[in-house]
Design a protein around this motif. Structure first.
Motif, PDB file in Angstrom:
ATOM      1  N   GLY A 265       0.813  -1.202   0.000  1.00 38.34           N
ATOM      2  CA  GLY A 265       0.000   0.000   0.000  1.00 38.34           C
ATOM      3  C   GLY A 265       0.847   1.253   0.000  1.00 38.34           C
ATOM      4  O   GLY A 265       0.529   2.233  -0.681  1.00 38.34           O
ATOM      5  N   ARG A 266       1.930   1.242   0.775  1.00 35.61           N
ATOM      6  CA  ARG A 266       2.801   2.423   0.820  1.00 35.61           C
ATOM      7  C   ARG A 266       3.437   2.706  -0.541  1.00 35.61           C
ATOM      8  O   ARG A 266       3.693   3.861  -0.882  1.00 35.61           O
ATOM      9  CB  ARG A 266       3.875   2.248   1.898  1.00 35.61           C
ATOM     10  CG  ARG A 266       4.758   1.031   1.742  1.00 35.61           C
ATOM     11  CD  ARG A 266       5.803   0.938   2.852  1.00 35.61           C
ATOM     12  NE  ARG A 266       6.573  -0.282   2.779  1.00 35.61           N
ATOM     13  CZ  ARG A 266       6.286  -1.390   3.437  1.00 35.61           C
ATOM     14  NH1 ARG A 266       5.215  -1.431   4.227  1.00 35.61           N
ATOM     15  NH2 ARG A 266       7.046  -2.466   3.328  1.00 35.61           N
ATOM     16  N   ASP A 267       3.699   1.644  -1.334  1.00 41.51           N
ATOM     17  CA  ASP A 267       4.236   1.839  -2.687  1.00 41.51           C
ATOM     18  C   ASP A 267       3.212   2.551  -3.571  1.00 41.51           C
ATOM     19  O   ASP A 267       3.554   3.460  -4.344  1.00 41.51           O
ATOM     20  CB  ASP A 267       4.604   0.496  -3.327  1.00 41.51           C
ATOM     21  CG  ASP A 267       5.664  -0.273  -2.554  1.00 41.51           C
ATOM     22  OD1 ASP A 267       6.528   0.384  -1.936  1.00 41.51           O
ATOM     23  OD2 ASP A 267       5.629  -1.510  -2.586  1.00 41.51           O
ATOM     24  N   LEU A 268       1.964   2.118  -3.477  1.00 41.14           N
ATOM     25  CA  LEU A 268       0.916   2.731  -4.287  1.00 41.14           C
ATOM     26  C   LEU A 268       0.667   4.171  -3.862  1.00 41.14           C
ATOM     27  O   LEU A 268       0.355   5.026  -4.695  1.00 41.14           O
ATOM     28  CB  LEU A 268      -0.370   1.906  -4.188  1.00 41.14           C
ATOM     29  CG  LEU A 268      -0.277   0.492  -4.779  1.00 41.14           C
ATOM     30  CD1 LEU A 268      -1.575  -0.268  -4.527  1.00 41.14           C
ATOM     31  CD2 LEU A 268       0.032   0.538  -6.268  1.00 41.14           C
ATOM     32  N   LYS A 269       0.811   4.436  -2.561  1.00 46.07           N
ATOM     33  CA  LYS A 269       0.676   5.814  -2.081  1.00 46.07           C
ATOM     34  C   LYS A 269       1.734   6.700  -2.726  1.00 46.07           C
ATOM     35  O   LYS A 269       1.442   7.826  -3.156  1.00 46.07           O
ATOM     36  CB  LYS A 269       0.792   5.851  -0.566  1.00 46.07           C
ATOM     37  CG  LYS A 269       0.588   7.236   0.042  1.00 46.07           C
ATOM     38  CD  LYS A 269       0.644   7.177   1.563  1.00 46.07           C
ATOM     39  CE  LYS A 269       0.376   8.544   2.195  1.00 46.07           C
ATOM     40  NZ  LYS A 269       0.404   8.480   3.682  1.00 46.07           N
ATOM     41  N   GLU A 270       2.957   6.202  -2.814  1.00 46.31           N
ATOM     42  CA  GLU A 270       4.038   6.960  -3.435  1.00 46.31           C
ATOM     43  C   GLU A 270       3.791   7.176  -4.924  1.00 46.31           C
ATOM     44  O   GLU A 270       4.271   8.163  -5.493  1.00 46.31           O
ATOM     45  CB  GLU A 270       5.374   6.248  -3.230  1.00 46.31           C
ATOM     46  CG  GLU A 270       5.865   6.266  -1.788  1.00 46.31           C
ATOM     47  CD  GLU A 270       7.157   5.494  -1.601  1.00 46.31           C
ATOM     48  OE1 GLU A 270       7.678   4.941  -2.602  1.00 46.31           O
ATOM     49  OE2 GLU A 270       7.652   5.441  -0.458  1.00 46.31           O
ATOM     50  N   ARG A 271       3.038   6.271  -5.537  1.00 49.81           N
ATOM     51  CA  ARG A 271       2.698   6.414  -6.958  1.00 49.81           C
ATOM     52  C   ARG A 271       1.525   7.372  -7.168  1.00 49.81           C
ATOM     53  O   ARG A 271       1.126   7.627  -8.305  1.00 49.81           O
ATOM     54  CB  ARG A 271       2.362   5.049  -7.549  1.00 49.81           C
ATOM     55  CG  ARG A 271       3.518   4.049  -7.539  1.00 49.81           C
ATOM     56  CD  ARG A 271       4.606   4.403  -8.528  1.00 49.81           C
ATOM     57  NE  ARG A 271       4.133   4.376  -9.886  1.00 49.81           N
ATOM     58  CZ  ARG A 271       4.150   3.281 -10.655  1.00 49.81           C
ATOM     59  NH1 ARG A 271       4.639   2.138 -10.173  1.00 49.81           N
ATOM     60  NH2 ARG A 271       3.719   3.323 -11.901  1.00 49.81           N
ATOM     61  N   GLY A 272       0.958   7.876  -6.089  1.00 54.57           N
ATOM     62  CA  GLY A 272      -0.065   8.919  -6.208  1.00 54.57           C
ATOM     63  C   GLY A 272      -1.477   8.425  -6.398  1.00 54.57           C
ATOM     64  O   GLY A 272      -2.309   9.149  -6.951  1.00 54.57           O
ATOM     65  N   ILE A 273      -1.783   7.212  -5.919  1.00 53.82           N
ATOM     66  CA  ILE A 273      -3.160   6.740  -6.076  1.00 53.82           C
ATOM     67  C   ILE A 273      -4.116   7.658  -5.306  1.00 53.82           C
ATOM     68  O   ILE A 273      -3.748   8.208  -4.276  1.00 53.82           O
ATOM     69  CB  ILE A 273      -3.323   5.278  -5.611  1.00 53.82           C
ATOM     70  CG1 ILE A 273      -3.060   5.139  -4.115  1.00 53.82           C
ATOM     71  CG2 ILE A 273      -2.441   4.344  -6.414  1.00 53.82           C
ATOM     72  CD1 ILE A 273      -3.542   3.817  -3.562  1.00 53.82           C
ATOM     73  N   PRO A 274      -5.341   7.815  -5.803  1.00 61.80           N
ATOM     74  CA  PRO A 274      -6.260   8.802  -5.212  1.00 61.80           C
ATOM     75  C   PRO A 274      -7.098   8.253  -4.064  1.00 61.80           C
ATOM     76  O   PRO A 274      -8.274   8.582  -3.924  1.00 61.80           O
ATOM     77  CB  PRO A 274      -7.150   9.165  -6.406  1.00 61.80           C
ATOM     78  CG  PRO A 274      -7.218   7.909  -7.200  1.00 61.80           C
ATOM     79  CD  PRO A 274      -5.871   7.256  -7.055  1.00 61.80           C
ATOM     80  N   PHE A 275      -6.508   7.395  -3.228  1.00 59.72           N
ATOM     81  CA  PHE A 275      -7.224   6.821  -2.094  1.00 59.72           C
ATOM     82  C   PHE A 275      -6.422   7.047  -0.824  1.00 59.72           C
ATOM     83  O   PHE A 275      -5.190   7.108  -0.863  1.00 59.72           O
ATOM     84  CB  PHE A 275      -7.414   5.302  -2.244  1.00 59.72           C
ATOM     85  CG  PHE A 275      -7.946   4.849  -3.559  1.00 59.72           C
ATOM     86  CD1 PHE A 275      -9.053   5.449  -4.120  1.00 59.72           C
ATOM     87  CD2 PHE A 275      -7.339   3.803  -4.238  1.00 59.72           C
ATOM     88  CE1 PHE A 275      -9.552   5.030  -5.333  1.00 59.72           C
ATOM     89  CE2 PHE A 275      -7.824   3.368  -5.448  1.00 59.72           C
ATOM     90  CZ  PHE A 275      -8.933   3.984  -6.006  1.00 59.72           C
ATOM     91  N   PRO A 276      -7.072   7.078   0.324  1.00 56.09           N
ATOM     92  CA  PRO A 276      -6.327   7.081   1.584  1.00 56.09           C
ATOM     93  C   PRO A 276      -5.553   5.766   1.747  1.00 56.09           C
ATOM     94  O   PRO A 276      -6.086   4.690   1.464  1.00 56.09           O
ATOM     95  CB  PRO A 276      -7.425   7.198   2.651  1.00 56.09           C
ATOM     96  CG  PRO A 276      -8.635   7.679   1.930  1.00 56.09           C
ATOM     97  CD  PRO A 276      -8.525   7.171   0.536  1.00 56.09           C
TER      98      PRO A 276
END
Length: 247
Positions: free
Chosen positions: A167-178
């Protein structure tokens, strides 16, 4: 209900929590889980008090996708992923659905969660559309929902590469979810549900109908194309070898 594969809990007069908790199969798509989910969403449709649904898992698992036995049955042309329409349950639900993905979302399990109206991920959990790891093309509406919800580039990358992402990887990729620590995912979802439940039910249903109308219209066409791709790719001898050796 605590021993059932799916738990249906009323958190208040207007909020329902549906918990996938098939610990024996680690929330893969067992018969018990499929039936439990279908029954739970039918209960939601019949409950005129319900305004919001929270869909979540147990422990470190949200939903783990197809079972090995089921994949081999598809490979043998005995069944199809369309035999159970769980991928469309959140999309077809009349009221808003929040996917509180506190645990791993794998394959069709991740795609199913993305069809919800709100998505919350866990920093520590893994998320993957790993269909191509076994050599067959994606199903479960994944080819529609990943590019729509994650953006075309990341969605295409996840579908083609079958890589695993935290999840932290996807956060760094800028996904539009918390993307939150696991322990905070469900409380965040409950707070969001309570905010939504302050609105009139008819207004929530009417606005959701409008917002997801195109997705509802597009999904059957994408499913048809995914089934056609399965007819080409799923029955290769290499696919059976990959399912047997790598699942």
């Amino acid at each position: 209900m605590s021993d059932a594969a799916v738990d249906y809990t009323q958190l208040g007069p207007s909020v329902v929590r549906i918990t996938m908790q098939d610990k024996e199969h680690k929330n893969t798509f067992s018969d018990q889980l499929l039936v439990g989910l279908s029954d739970a969403f039918e209960r939601v449709k019949a409950d005129e008090r319900c305004k919001v649904v929270i869909l979540t898992g147990y422990g470190t698992y949200f939903a783990s996708g197809g079972r090995k036995e089921s994949l081999l049955q598809i490979q043998d042309r005995q069944i199809s992923f369309t035999d159970s329409d769980i991928y469309g349950l959140a999309l077809d639900c009349p009221v808003p659905v929040i996917s509180a993905m506190q645990g791993h979302g794998i394959g069709g399990g991740f795609a199913m969660g993305l069809f919800s109206d709100f998505v919350i991920l866990s920093q520590e959990s893994i998320y993957t559309t790993n269909f191509m790891r076994y050599g067959f093309t994606p199903g479960m509406g994944a080819t529609l929902i990943l590019p729509k919800k994650l953006g075309f580039s990341l969605g295409e990358e996840m579908l083609l590469s079958a890589k695993t992402y935290y999840g932290r990887d996807l956060k760094e990729r800028g996904i539009p979810f918390p993307v939150l620590p696991r322990a905070e995912v469900l409380p965040y979802a409950v707070e969001l549900a309570e905010t939504l439940a302050e609105k009139p039910r008819l207004s929530l249903i009417t606005l959701k109908d409008h917002l997801v109308a195109e997705l509802r219209e597009e999904l059957p066409r994408y499913i048809e194309r995914e089934v056609a791709m399965h007819d080409k790719t799923f029955h290769q001898p290499e696919v059976r070898d990959l399912i047997t050796s790598q699942y």
